[in-house]
Design a protein around this motif. Structure first.
Motif, mmCIF file in Angstrom:
data_model
loop_
_atom_site.group_PDB
_atom_site.id
_atom_site.type_symbol
_atom_site.label_atom_id
_atom_site.label_comp_id
_atom_site.label_asym_id
_atom_site.label_seq_id
_atom_site.Cartn_x
_atom_site.Cartn_y
_atom_site.Cartn_z
ATOM 1 N N LEU A 1 -6.809 -1.275 1.585
ATOM 2 C CA LEU A 1 -8.237 -1.141 1.150
ATOM 3 C C LEU A 1 -8.453 0.294 0.317
ATOM 4 O O LEU A 1 -9.276 0.727 -0.699
ATOM 5 C CB LEU A 1 -9.364 -1.605 2.203
ATOM 6 C CG LEU A 1 -9.430 -2.298 3.226
ATOM 7 C CD1 LEU A 1 -10.752 -2.747 3.908
ATOM 8 C CD2 LEU A 1 -9.227 -4.269 1.078
ATOM 9 N N ALA A 2 -7.254 1.571 0.412
ATOM 10 C CA ALA A 2 -8.210 2.585 0.120
ATOM 11 C C ALA A 2 -7.988 2.506 -1.718
ATOM 12 O O ALA A 2 -6.963 1.933 -1.916
ATOM 13 C CB ALA A 2 -7.150 4.058 0.156
ATOM 14 N N PRO B 1 -4.687 3.213 -11.446
ATOM 15 C CA PRO B 1 -6.005 3.785 -10.673
ATOM 16 C C PRO B 1 -6.087 2.254 -9.963
ATOM 17 O O PRO B 1 -5.327 1.701 -10.565
ATOM 18 C CB PRO B 1 -7.361 3.887 -11.327
ATOM 19 C CG PRO B 1 -7.154 3.994 -12.527
ATOM 20 C CD PRO B 1 -5.240 3.476 -12.958
ATOM 21 N N THR B 2 -6.748 2.248 -8.445
ATOM 22 C CA THR B 2 -6.081 0.998 -7.346
ATOM 23 C C THR B 2 -7.807 1.388 -7.689
ATOM 24 O O THR B 2 -8.799 1.555 -7.403
ATOM 25 C CB THR B 2 -5.379 1.370 -5.623
ATOM 26 O OG1 THR B 2 -4.539 1.860 -6.603
ATOM 27 C CG2 THR B 2 -6.221 0.082 -5.247
ATOM 28 N N VAL B 3 -8.388 -0.005 -7.695
ATOM 29 C CA VAL B 3 -9.504 -0.741 -8.068
ATOM 30 C C VAL B 3 -9.896 -1.360 -6.892
ATOM 31 O O VAL B 3 -9.223 -2.531 -7.244
ATOM 32 C CB VAL B 3 -10.031 -1.171 -9.204
ATOM 33 C CG1 VAL B 3 -11.722 -1.758 -9.107
ATOM 34 C CG2 VAL B 3 -9.819 0.294 -10.013
ATOM 35 N N LEU B 4 -10.943 -1.067 -5.693
ATOM 36 C CA LEU B 4 -11.881 -1.982 -4.894
ATOM 37 C C LEU B 4 -12.440 -2.408 -5.688
ATOM 38 O O LEU B 4 -13.690 -2.568 -5.607
ATOM 39 C CB LEU B 4 -11.427 -1.604 -3.378
ATOM 40 C CG LEU B 4 -12.388 -2.091 -2.491
ATOM 41 C CD1 LEU B 4 -11.619 -3.519 -2.047
ATOM 42 C CD2 LEU B 4 -12.327 -1.654 -1.305
ATOM 43 N N LEU B 5 -12.519 -4.660 -5.203
ATOM 44 C CA LEU B 5 -13.358 -5.577 -5.647
ATOM 45 C C LEU B 5 -14.218 -6.562 -4.344
ATOM 46 O O LEU B 5 -13.201 -7.301 -3.592
ATOM 47 C CB LEU B 5 -12.519 -6.542 -6.934
ATOM 48 C CG LEU B 5 -11.842 -6.009 -7.809
ATOM 49 C CD1 LEU B 5 -11.833 -6.852 -9.381
ATOM 50 C CD2 LEU B 5 -13.244 -5.003 -8.690
ATOM 51 N N ILE C 1 -18.611 -3.441 -6.575
ATOM 52 C CA ILE C 1 -19.497 -4.035 -5.213
ATOM 53 C C ILE C 1 -20.079 -4.909 -6.198
ATOM 54 O O ILE C 1 -21.158 -4.067 -6.614
ATOM 55 C CB ILE C 1 -20.198 -3.055 -4.238
ATOM 56 C CG1 ILE C 1 -18.965 -1.959 -2.583
ATOM 57 C CG2 ILE C 1 -20.939 -4.319 -3.312
ATOM 58 C CD1 ILE C 1 -19.652 -1.218 -2.455
ATOM 59 N N ALA C 2 -19.827 -6.080 -5.843
ATOM 60 C CA ALA C 2 -20.751 -7.392 -6.978
ATOM 61 C C ALA C 2 -21.566 -7.964 -5.980
ATOM 62 O O ALA C 2 -21.364 -8.975 -5.493
ATOM 63 C CB ALA C 2 -20.236 -8.006 -7.632
ATOM 64 N N LEU D 1 -8.810 -7.018 -3.345
ATOM 65 C CA LEU D 1 -9.648 -7.483 -2.874
ATOM 66 C C LEU D 1 -9.975 -7.607 -1.597
ATOM 67 O O LEU D 1 -9.749 -8.171 -0.631
ATOM 68 C CB LEU D 1 -9.668 -9.165 -3.938
ATOM 69 C CG LEU D 1 -9.652 -9.684 -4.610
ATOM 70 C CD1 LEU D 1 -11.088 -9.771 -5.038
ATOM 71 C CD2 LEU D 1 -8.956 -8.757 -6.288
ATOM 72 N N PHE D 2 -11.392 -7.948 -1.893
ATOM 73 C CA PHE D 2 -11.970 -7.159 -0.358
ATOM 74 C C PHE D 2 -12.898 -8.768 -0.318
ATOM 75 O O PHE D 2 -14.517 -8.277 -0.555
ATOM 76 C CB PHE D 2 -12.491 -6.545 1.003
ATOM 77 C CG PHE D 2 -12.494 -6.573 1.774
ATOM 78 C CD1 PHE D 2 -12.171 -6.804 3.321
ATOM 79 C CD2 PHE D 2 -13.758 -5.515 1.849
ATOM 80 C CE1 PHE D 2 -12.674 -6.743 4.403
ATOM 81 C CE2 PHE D 2 -14.701 -5.369 3.425
ATOM 82 C CZ PHE D 2 -13.814 -6.411 4.243
#
Length: 446
Positions: free
Chosen positions: A171-172, A82-86, A178-179, A147-148
């Motif tokens: 970014l997909a 999976p791809t995880v956006l942080l 979301i921290a 990372l964004f």
């Protein structure tokens, strides 16, 4: 493997704290144009931290002038993972009066069980939390990480839609973490599943073309302060419930919020009674709330014996997760137009709006998160928590990536004092947060 990752976080913690302290010393106040260079320096520092961990990292902006710099970084995991956006943000609130701080706001200072300084929690600890999870795995990531790290969250994320549109493909992700929220209490983790929206409206009433003598005309001509006060009062019943027709609300999670804790955390003065009716957490999380956050009128010191011709107030309406900002704004404006007393002239200017968020917190990603949090807090399962405040950008992510599972987590606790003086990060809880995100990535990879 949990024991190995726990030991790894403990090993990395001193270096992570140094990285956090270095970021806190950068005065990245996005609301202050004079510190735009500091915001840029903060973005460069974040970029370099992730580049050092093997990420392809660069600075981007949604503005033509390059302001509000954000950081996008990527590191590949196993094929098919999976791809995880942080997400986190590196800009911070103004520190305001240094005299209100017990230690310098830009020099991280440990006192008791906390590290104090502007941005220690909101949200530079969120940035370093993501760094910790990446650093813990090194070149053996269980997932692909994107990372964004935003640079203007504290001033409303105005360029975020442009950034999401421009870099949508990069970014997909399957899961977005979301921290920028918090936990229920020290020792009790949480996942944030609802946040209220926001409508801010500047309201001016005018009863005179110019000030006149209060002795000559008082008793016949209404003054603007009295008129505006009556208009504000028309929004509430005697118990403090809102009576603005058309606003929507909903039920909240069944969470107990003890009276003594409410008193301690809210800072309510002794003897102050709560307003409204219904369950406490509904009033705080899932029902609309109106506050007056500013008032323009002559000061008491130096006030003359004249009828004030005009007065202005800022109406700050927190909208329920079940509502929309457009509906809430229309309902508020209609109410004020209907109830302005004595034929006064009414002028309303919209300051800004932000959408509420309601997350359906079910599915494999949430199962993975709950398991990770329970492990990190040694058997204490996370609470599904609402937040009375607003983070409008979460709705932007939900709209941009409707197929992704969005997990809202964070490092804050009830005594963090984000945005205020003596903002502080609870160090022992932060270590649990670091472990929880690391375990979450492991679980998602599995």
């Amino acid at each position: 493997m949990t024991d190995a990752l726990r030991a790894r976080i403990t090993e990395l913690l001193p270096g992570l704290r140094r990285d956090l302290e270095d970021l806190v010393r950068i005065q990245s106040v996005s609301a202050d144009p004079a510190r735009a260079g500091e915001v840029q320096r903060s973005a460069e520092a974040v970029r370099d931290l992730f580049a050092a961990e093997g990420f392809s990292a660069r600075i981007v902006s949604g503005n033509d002038d390059g302001s509000a710099p954000a950081v996008i970084a990527r590191k590949e995991g196993p094929a098919g993972a999976p791809t995880v956006l942080l997400y986190a943000h590196h800009d911070v609130q103004p520190e305001n009066d240094h005299a209100d701080w017990d230690s310098p706001p830009w020099e991280p200072t440990e006192r008791g069980d906390r590290l104090y300084g502007r941005g220690t929690a909101d949200d530079k600890a969120g940035v370093i939390t993501h760094l910790a999870a990446a650093r813990a795995f090194g070149d053996e990531l269980p997932v692909t990480l994107v990372l964004f790290i935003e640079g203007e969250e504290e001033v409303g994320s105005e360029s975020l839609p442009a950034l999401l549109a421009t870099y949508k493909d990069e970014l997909a992700a399957d899961v977005i973490v979301i921290a920028d929220s918090g936990n229920w209490d020290i020792g009790v983790p949480a996942l944030t599943t609802s946040l209220r929206g926001l409508v801010r409206l500047d309201v001016e009433v005018r009863t005179l073309t110019h000030a006149v003598h209060s002795g000559m005309w008082g008793g016949l001509v209404p003054d603007a302060i009295m008129t505006l006060s009556r208009l504000i009062a028309s929004c509430f019943d005697d118990a403090g419930n809102l009576v603005i027709e058309g606003l929507k609300g909903s039920a909240a999670a069944d969470v107990d919020y003890p009276e003594e804790r409410l008193r301690a955390e809210s800072g309510a003065a002794p003897g102050v009674e709560w307003i409204g009716s219904g369950p406490v957490v509904e009033r705080l999380w899932t029902q609309p709330a109106l506050s007056i956050t500013g008032f323009d009128a002559p000061k008491v010191d130096g006030a003359s014996n004249t009828l004030v011709p005009a007065a202005r107030a800022r109406f700050s309406l927190r909208t329920a997760p079940a509502d929309t900002s457009a509906n809430a704004l229309a309902a508020l404006q209609a109410h004020l137009e209907k109830h302005v007393p004595w034929g006064a002239t009414l002028d309303m200017v919209v300051v800004d709006t932000g959408e509420a968020t309601q997350i359906e917190a079910t599915g494999p990603a949430y199962d993975a998160a709950r398991a990770a949090f329970t492990e990190a807090w040694s058997g204490t399962a996370p609470v599904d928590m609402g937040v009375g405040g607003s983070i409008p950008f979460i709705a932007e992510f939900l709209d941009a990536f409707p197929q992704a599972s969005v997990l809202v987590t964070g490092v804050e606790d009830p005594d963090t004092r984000a945005h205020g003086a003596n903002e502080g990060l609870h160090l022992a809880e932060w270590e649990k947060v670091l472990l929880a995100e690391t375990l979450l990535l492991r679980n998602l990879g599995e």
